[in-house]
Scaffold this active site. Structure first.
Site, PDB file in Angstrom:
ATOM      1  N   HIS A 207       0.797  -1.225   0.000  1.00  8.59           N
ATOM      2  CA  HIS A 207       0.000   0.000   0.000  1.00  8.59           C
ATOM      3  C   HIS A 207       0.829   1.275   0.000  1.00  8.59           C
ATOM      4  CE1 HIS A 207       1.035  -0.322   4.273  1.00  8.59           C
ATOM      5  NE2 HIS A 207       0.814   0.980   4.346  1.00  8.59           N
TER       6      HIS A 207
HETATM    7  C1  UD1 Z   1      -1.120   5.857   6.012  1.00 11.23           C
HETATM    8  C2  UD1 Z   1       0.261   6.250   6.532  1.00 11.23           C
HETATM    9  C3  UD1 Z   1       1.216   5.063   6.405  1.00 11.23           C
HETATM   10  C4  UD1 Z   1       0.652   3.809   7.011  1.00 11.23           C
HETATM   11  C5  UD1 Z   1      -0.762   3.557   6.508  1.00 11.23           C
HETATM   12  C6  UD1 Z   1      -1.318   2.402   7.302  1.00 11.23           C
HETATM   13  C7  UD1 Z   1       0.751   8.632   6.120  1.00 11.23           C
HETATM   14  C8  UD1 Z   1       1.583   9.591   5.351  1.00 11.23           C
HETATM   15  N1  UD1 Z   1       0.851   7.334   5.764  1.00 11.23           N
HETATM   16  O1  UD1 Z   1      -1.022   5.608   4.643  1.00 11.23           O
HETATM   17  O2  UD1 Z   1       2.399   5.383   7.084  1.00 11.23           O
HETATM   18  O3  UD1 Z   1       1.455   2.735   6.643  1.00 11.23           O
HETATM   19  O4  UD1 Z   1      -1.570   4.718   6.710  1.00 11.23           O
HETATM   20  O5  UD1 Z   1      -2.223   1.663   6.590  1.00 11.23           O
HETATM   21  O6  UD1 Z   1       0.047   9.035   7.015  1.00 11.23           O
HETATM   22  N2  UD1 Z   1      -8.622   5.584   2.309  1.00 11.23           N
HETATM   23  C9  UD1 Z   1      -9.894   5.055   2.223  1.00 11.23           C
HETATM   24  N3  UD1 Z   1     -10.417   4.485   3.357  1.00 11.23           N
HETATM   25  C10 UD1 Z   1      -9.743   4.420   4.533  1.00 11.23           C
HETATM   26  C11 UD1 Z   1      -8.450   4.952   4.589  1.00 11.23           C
HETATM   27  C12 UD1 Z   1      -7.894   5.541   3.472  1.00 11.23           C
HETATM   28  O7  UD1 Z   1     -10.518   5.081   1.186  1.00 11.23           O
HETATM   29  O8  UD1 Z   1     -10.297   3.910   5.512  1.00 11.23           O
HETATM   30  C13 UD1 Z   1      -8.076   6.280   1.139  1.00 11.23           C
HETATM   31  C14 UD1 Z   1      -7.903   7.769   1.463  1.00 11.23           C
HETATM   32  O9  UD1 Z   1      -9.077   8.479   1.203  1.00 11.23           O
HETATM   33  C15 UD1 Z   1      -6.757   8.172   0.581  1.00 11.23           C
HETATM   34  C16 UD1 Z   1      -5.937   6.880   0.446  1.00 11.23           C
HETATM   35  O10 UD1 Z   1      -6.756   5.815   0.874  1.00 11.23           O
HETATM   36  O11 UD1 Z   1      -7.197   8.568  -0.647  1.00 11.23           O
HETATM   37  C17 UD1 Z   1      -4.662   6.930   1.246  1.00 11.23           C
HETATM   38  O12 UD1 Z   1      -4.956   7.110   2.628  1.00 11.23           O
HETATM   39  P1  UD1 Z   1      -3.971   7.938   3.587  1.00 11.23           P
HETATM   40  O13 UD1 Z   1      -4.555   7.968   4.942  1.00 11.23           O
HETATM   41  O14 UD1 Z   1      -3.607   9.212   2.951  1.00 11.23           O
HETATM   42  O15 UD1 Z   1      -2.624   7.119   3.576  1.00 11.23           O
HETATM   43  P2  UD1 Z   1      -2.322   5.569   3.736  1.00 11.23           P
HETATM   44  O16 UD1 Z   1      -1.861   5.030   2.431  1.00 11.23           O
HETATM   45  O17 UD1 Z   1      -3.441   4.894   4.398  1.00 11.23           O
HETATM   46  N1  UDP Z   2      -3.213  -5.409   8.844  1.00 15.88           N
HETATM   47  C1  UDP Z   2      -4.540  -5.729   9.018  1.00 15.88           C
HETATM   48  N2  UDP Z   2      -5.305  -5.957   7.914  1.00 15.88           N
HETATM   49  C2  UDP Z   2      -4.807  -5.899   6.648  1.00 15.88           C
HETATM   50  C3  UDP Z   2      -3.452  -5.565   6.493  1.00 15.88           C
HETATM   51  C4  UDP Z   2      -2.689  -5.304   7.612  1.00 15.88           C
HETATM   52  O1  UDP Z   2      -5.009  -5.821  10.139  1.00 15.88           O
HETATM   53  O2  UDP Z   2      -5.576  -6.111   5.700  1.00 15.88           O
HETATM   54  C5  UDP Z   2      -2.434  -5.144  10.065  1.00 15.88           C
HETATM   55  C6  UDP Z   2      -1.130  -5.876  10.167  1.00 15.88           C
HETATM   56  O3  UDP Z   2      -1.072  -6.419  11.451  1.00 15.88           O
HETATM   57  C7  UDP Z   2      -0.091  -4.801  10.012  1.00 15.88           C
HETATM   58  C8  UDP Z   2      -0.804  -3.585  10.544  1.00 15.88           C
HETATM   59  O4  UDP Z   2      -2.144  -3.762  10.124  1.00 15.88           O
HETATM   60  O5  UDP Z   2       1.053  -5.036  10.764  1.00 15.88           O
HETATM   61  C9  UDP Z   2      -0.181  -2.307  10.096  1.00 15.88           C
HETATM   62  O6  UDP Z   2      -0.841  -1.732   9.038  1.00 15.88           O
HETATM   63  P1  UDP Z   2      -0.202  -1.248   7.699  1.00 15.88           P
HETATM   64  O7  UDP Z   2       0.513  -2.320   7.019  1.00 15.88           O
HETATM   65  O8  UDP Z   2      -1.346  -0.648   6.997  1.00 15.88           O
HETATM   66  O9  UDP Z   2       0.751  -0.056   8.159  1.00 15.88           O
HETATM   67  P2  UDP Z   2       2.311   0.096   8.425  1.00 15.88           P
HETATM   68  O10 UDP Z   2       2.701  -0.887   9.468  1.00 15.88           O
HETATM   69  O11 UDP Z   2       3.013  -0.131   7.141  1.00 15.88           O
HETATM   70  O12 UDP Z   2       2.456   1.500   8.865  1.00 15.88           O
END
Ligand code: UD1
Ligand code: UDP
Length: 359
Positions: A207
């Site tokens: 992601h």
């Molecule tokens: C964020 C964090 C990343 C972390 C990840 C965990 C930052 C810069 N990055 O990235 O470090 O690894 O969370 O998963 O903060 N979206 C949805 N539904 C949701 C959540 C997000 O549709 O429930 C969409 C948002 O609208 C956006 C995109 O996904 O368009 C990215 O979401 P965003 O929160 O910006 O960053 P992540 O990729 O989730």
């Molecule tokens: N995870 C989850 N569901 C998923 C993918 C990941 O519960 O579909 C959990 C998993 O335990 C992982 C944690 O979410 O370690 C962290 O989330 P993510 O990978 O999104 O963020 P990051 O650790 O890279 O910041």
């Protein structure tokens, strides 16, 4: 003390689940959800599955570019802090919610406690690295998961109030692992239908902005996974859903199964059942390591150097041939040691916070 905890994203919910229950024995916690993650299976599912207390505030801020999201959080959190006057603000990891919480607090002269301090990839092209560096610089109390994080902070001249606490993700893995095997786990495809899990499978998550902003890296990763001897299960983060679905259909990749994001307990179970793990997640690469599972991390820079011991975890560029070559390397699990603490990070953090409050 009145401690305001800022959470907003999936990994922060897991860490808060482990810390909140201990923290509340000794302190008053005000739980503030920025709203960054908001889909049911990116947020609420974690609260119910892991019994996380209901947030006192949900700011409902999500999406948009980094500046817009972080700026809105900053303005809103400032208002909440002015109203509620916390003694300390606690932030986790490296998301936009982390930076906004730390910045709003420091401008109001409220001390900041940063959990998972000192993690470094050494590239500012990674948005989380920017959040980590700035948050560490303005934090008063820095809780590190590993000794190498302490060393990284020292290189930047940050040595005061820096502590080795261990990793809350390790606490969580130990705590929930027992429950996981007795549960019924279901995976749902994008049509809402339940998917039958193959007997043997690989577990993929992907992601990161670096790997999902254009087609090329994701295409390379999916090409590698599609060519493997067993199917791949890929719970897709919402930001990647459209691109992953299109690539799979365009190239007729039938050996990769896309499913909705799963809850933490199912994810932990997938790690423990998978043949191998391929990921760009900071959390998942550590969970693979905790559970003795070979992992390939698709990033250009090492995030958690300890997990690289014995090739248990290896980094790979988003190139199909390199991913496949690394999957064929045999790891040596005997080299692991226990650099992430002893599973009691939550207790240590609460103790350090209490000592700070009386100092
Ligand atoms: C964020 C964090 C990343 C972390 C990840 C965990 C930052 C810069 N990055 O990235 O470090 O690894 O969370 O998963 O903060 N979206 C949805 N539904 C949701 C959540 C997000 O549709 O429930 C969409 C948002 O609208 C956006 C995109 O996904 O368009 C990215 O979401 P965003 O929160 O910006 O960053 P992540 O990729 O989730
Ligand atoms: N995870 C989850 N569901 C998923 C993918 C990941 O519960 O579909 C959990 C998993 O335990 C992982 C944690 O979410 O370690 C962290 O989330 P993510 O990978 O999104 O963020 P990051 O650790 O890279 O910041």
């Amino acid at each position: 003390m009145k401690i305001a905890t800022i959470i907003g994203a999936r990994p922060q919910f897991i860490k808060a689940a482990m810390l909140s229950r201990k923290l509340r024995d000794e302190h008053d916690e005000l739980l503030i959800h920025t709203g960054q993650h908001y889909d049911y299976n990116m947020s609420e599912l974690f609260f119910s599955e892991l019994s996380i207390p209901k947030p006192d505030y949900n700011l409902g801020i999500s999406g948009g570019n980094h500046g817009k999201m972080t700026g809105a959080m900053l303005a809103n959190l400032e208002d909440v802090f002015i109203d509620t006057k916390p003694d300390i603000v606690l932030v986790y990891g490296d998301t936009n919610s982390t930076l906004a919480g730390a910045l709003a607090a420091v401008k109001l002269h409220i001390p900041v406690c940063h959990i998972e301090a000192g993690v470094r990839m050494h590239t500012l092209h990674n948005p989380e690295e920017v959040n980590r560096i700035l948050t560490d610089r303005i934090s008063t109390l820095l809780m590190c998961c590993t000794e190498s994080s302490i060393a990284e902070l020292a290189k930047e001249g940050i040595t005061e109030n820096v502590h080795f606490a261990g990793d809350l993700m390790y606490d969580a893995t130990i705590y929930y692992q027992q429950r996981v095997n007795h549960m019924k786990h279901t995976l749902t495809n994008f049509d809402g239908n339940t998917v039958t899990l193959p007997q043997k499978f690989y577990y993929l998550t992907c992601h990161r902005q670096e790997n999902t902003e254009t087609d090329r890296p994701l295409f390379e990763i999916l090409t590698a996974m599609n060519s493997l001897d067993y199917p791949t299960i890929y719970p897709v983060h919402p930001r990647t859903k459209e691109r992953a679905t299109r690539i799979l259909s365009e190239y007729k990749f039938r050996n990769v199964l896309l499913v909705d994001p799963v809850g933490y307990l199912t994810s932990l179970w997938l790690v423990s059942e998978a043949l191998k793990v391929v990921t760009d997640s900071g959390g998942l690469q550590r969970e693979a390591w905790f559970l003795d599972k070979q992992c390939i991390t698709i990033l250009d820079h090492v995030v958690w150097p300890e997990t690289m011991r014995g090739n248990v975890n290896q980094i790979s560029a988003a190139e199909s041939s390199e991913i496949l070559a690394k999957l064929n390397v045999k790891p040596d699990f005997s080299k692991k040691g226990s650099p992430f603490g002893d599973g009691n990070a939550a207790n240590k953090i609460v103790l350090l916070l209490s000592q700070y409050s009386t100092s």
